[in-house]
Design an enzyme around this catalytic site. Structure first.
Site, PDB file in Angstrom:
ATOM      1  N   HIS A  44     -32.606  10.389  -4.363  1.00  0.00           N
ATOM      2  CA  HIS A  44     -32.435  11.570  -5.202  1.00  0.00           C
ATOM      3  C   HIS A  44     -31.316  12.431  -4.615  1.00  0.00           C
ATOM      4  O   HIS A  44     -31.317  12.689  -3.422  1.00  0.00           O
ATOM      5  CB  HIS A  44     -33.754  12.348  -5.189  1.00  0.00           C
ATOM      6  CG  HIS A  44     -33.828  13.479  -6.162  1.00  0.00           C
ATOM      7  ND1 HIS A  44     -33.729  13.291  -7.517  1.00  0.00           N
ATOM      8  CD2 HIS A  44     -34.021  14.813  -5.981  1.00  0.00           C
ATOM      9  CE1 HIS A  44     -33.861  14.468  -8.119  1.00  0.00           C
ATOM     10  NE2 HIS A  44     -34.035  15.399  -7.217  1.00  0.00           N
TER      11      HIS A  44
ATOM     12  N   GLU B 213     -34.355   7.221  -6.140  1.00  0.00           N
ATOM     13  CA  GLU B 213     -34.882   8.578  -6.357  1.00  0.00           C
ATOM     14  C   GLU B 213     -35.760   9.106  -5.206  1.00  0.00           C
ATOM     15  O   GLU B 213     -35.275   9.331  -4.128  1.00  0.00           O
ATOM     16  CB  GLU B 213     -35.625   8.650  -7.699  1.00  0.00           C
ATOM     17  CG  GLU B 213     -34.659   8.647  -8.896  1.00  0.00           C
ATOM     18  CD  GLU B 213     -33.788   9.890  -9.001  1.00  0.00           C
ATOM     19  OE1 GLU B 213     -34.042  10.871  -8.290  1.00  0.00           O
ATOM     20  OE2 GLU B 213     -32.817   9.866  -9.788  1.00  0.00           O
TER      21      GLU B 213
ATOM     22  N   SER C 264     -31.525  17.301 -11.105  1.00  0.00           N
ATOM     23  CA  SER C 264     -32.918  17.547 -10.736  1.00  0.00           C
ATOM     24  C   SER C 264     -33.485  18.690 -11.602  1.00  0.00           C
ATOM     25  O   SER C 264     -33.401  18.599 -12.823  1.00  0.00           O
ATOM     26  CB  SER C 264     -32.993  17.840  -9.229  1.00  0.00           C
ATOM     27  OG  SER C 264     -34.298  17.710  -8.765  1.00  0.00           O
TER      28      SER C 264
END
Ligand SMILES: *[C@@H]1O[C@H](CO)[C@@H](O)[C@H](O)[C@H]1NC(C)=O
Length: 540
Positions: free
Chosen positions: A450, A334, A212
């Site tokens: 994610h 995600e 990230s």
């Protein structure tokens, strides 16, 4: 609910079921290491398979960035003298929302080193944690647990860096140029180069990894002249600086300044005043700067003529980056579920539907003052929403825009630009285990969200449970750690059942789809990426 809040809630609800596999054993003497900076005492931890390794935690790599050192590049440390440093506990976490105050300090520039033995020259992995540049840490219990990777013969280093306004505040002037958190990372990488040999690590074989915002950081180090020569391979999970983000950092600085009753315009006066505010106050104020609980990216990289000489996209497009081989990829879904809590916010979603072009730049992080802003917004609305109001099914389509805008397209662009010069092992993480960072109301995964891939590489409390050998997910821990450590060792993630993970290169693009079984295929989501490629073309 926001990502960070969700984590806190998950952490507090599920804290009772956590199995801590990093417990000290008592029959082993405390390990001692002798470094250029002095002696340090560590502790013995065990891997998920019960193999002992040495942990040296809470080692300072930079001076405390406090008072007049706030909003400045970090300063390096000298020897700690003749005393043996107690390196048996994680250092303080950098100031951030959601954590207990006593676990944090502005004096937070510490790192952890994990190694099987203090001799030899093992490949080194340095991990940069994620958390949207405003939360997260290298903590061995809660976030970046070493017990999976340490079953391989590598040295693992995990680092803290300054977060939020303290790490990234910028007025785009010499008084406040920004990038402090990234400069902390550079200093930590320099520390690794100078000291890792004492821990049995090879300073000439350093792989940087990040997820990230930590993945974005990895790509910035590839683009920065300051990080040149400090690493030899790079892994980015779900993040790349080759995105289109436009963050008006000066405006954010002014909003923070007003909230703290500081001057707003003259950089010296603004910064002098902000240096006097307590970190507790600065963290607290962050909350009121958030808008709708969607993406609220306030602090990011600056092209400051020092850490970055140009935008990462331009640097990669010119082939002007630190050319190392890369593993880069995304998770299947995600951010598709991250904003689920807003799905019943009827008034807001109705207003966004009607005034899409007014919200779009802020939600999807582009410049509201570009001459073709409205055109871009219209294109997005038409493509993803088919011009339908955001409710029911259209809410899922709305959520996909965040995945593409904030994560996926930047990674796609990294692969497409970098593969002309280096090997890029491109992947999509498709495996749905029993745990997700973003479960539904029955605590079941909604999809492959994610950060869901992180739980197979690092012990982490966010998922509620650490994977152990008896769990059906253990094969994924074995696979991911084998890929990561074999890439760190010789540049090739070794694979199974005769399926070779071919890198994308100048002439070929392959994606490794990592589910229960694995297969290579073409790049996914190509028609979606085409839209973003057209809206934000790479300068020729
Ligand atoms: C790119 O990859 C393909 C397939 O693996 C290979 O045949 C080709 O030689 C590679 N090209 C370059 C320039 O390395």
């Amino acid at each position: 609910m926001k990502f960070g809040q969700l984590i806190v809630i998950l952490t507090s609800i599920l804290v009772s079921v956590i199995v801590v596999s990093g417990a000290r054993t008592h029959n082993e003497p405390e390990p001692l290491v002798e470094t250029k900076l002095g002696k340090a005492k560590g502790s013995i931890l065990k891997t998920v398979r019960g193999v002992e390794f040495k942990a040296f935690r809470g080692i300072r790599y930079a001076q405390a960035p406090v008072v007049d050192k706030r909003f400045k590049a970090p300063e390096s440390v000298n020897s700690w003298g003749k005393n043996t440093l107690d390196a048996t506990k994680d250092g303080f976490k950098c100031p951030q929302p959601f954590l207990a105050k006593e676990t944090m300090s502005e004096d937070c520039l510490f790192l952890n080193v994990y190694t099987k033995s203090l001799t030899g020259k093992k490949p080194v992995i340095v991990h940069i944690h994620g958390g949207a540049n405003y939360f997260g840490s290298s903590d061995s219990e809660t976030e970046v647990g070493p017990e999976y990777l340490m079953d391989s013969n590598i040295v693992l280093v995990t680092i803290n860096y300054r977060l939020g306004a303290l790490g990234f505040l910028s007025m785009k002037t010499k008084e406040a140029p920004g990038n402090y958190g990234y400069l902390d990372q550079v200093m930590a990488l320099q520390w690794v180069k100078d000291n890792i040999v004492s821990f049995g690590g090879n300073p000439d074989s350093v792989t940087i990894s990040g997820q990230s915002s930590g993945g974005i950081a990895v790509t910035l180090h590839m683009a920065s002249p300051l990080s040149k020569g400090l690493f030899h391979r790079a892994i980015t999970m779900s993040g790349s600086g080759t995105n289109h983000f436009y963050v008006d950092s000066v405006a954010w600085t002014r909003r923070l300044a007003t909230a703290l009753a500081c001057p707003m315009y003259n950089p010296k006066d603004v910064i002098d005043c902000l240096r006097q505010a307590s970190w507790e106050k600065i963290i607290e104020v962050r909350g009121i700067l958030e808008l709708y609980g969607f993406s609220d990216i306030q602090w990011g990289p600056e092209v400051d003529g020092h850490f970055l000489l140009d935008t990462p996209t331009n640097v990669f497009a010119r082939g002007d980056f630190n050319k190392v081989d890369i593993i880069a990829g995304i998770t299947k879904d995600e951010l598709n579920y991250l904003y689920e809590s807003q799905s019943s916010n009827i008034g807001l979603l109705n207003d966004i539907s009607i005034n899409f072009d007014k919200y779009a730049p802020q939600l999807f992080i582009f410049n509201s003052k570009d001459e073709n802003t409205i055109e871009k917004s219209d294109k997005i609305k038409k493509f993803y929403l088919k011009n339908k109001p955001i409710k029911d099914q259209a809410f899922s389509n709305f959520a996909v825009i965040f995945s593409d805008a904030i994560i996926n397209h930047g990674v796609h662009r990294l692969v497409q630009l970098a593969r002309k010069y280096v090997n890029v092992f491109y992947y999509r993480f498709d495996y749905l285990g029993r745990f997700s960072i973003f479960p539904d109301e029955n605590n079941k995964p909604r999809g492959v969200s994610h950060a869901d891939d992180l739980q197979y590489i690092f012990g982490n409390k966010w998922f509620g449970k650490r994977i152990s050998q008896a769990d059906p997910e253990m094969f994924m821990v074995d696979r991911m750690t084998k890929w990561w450590t074999s890439f760190a060792k010789d540049g090739f993630p070794c694979t199974e059942n005769d399926i070779k993970w071919l890198p994308s290169n100048k002439t070929h693009v392959y994606t490794m789809f990592n589910d229960k079984s694995i297969h290579l295929g073409p790049e996914p989501y190509q028609e979606r990426y085409q839209l973003w490629d057209e809206m934000f073309p790479v300068k020729k």
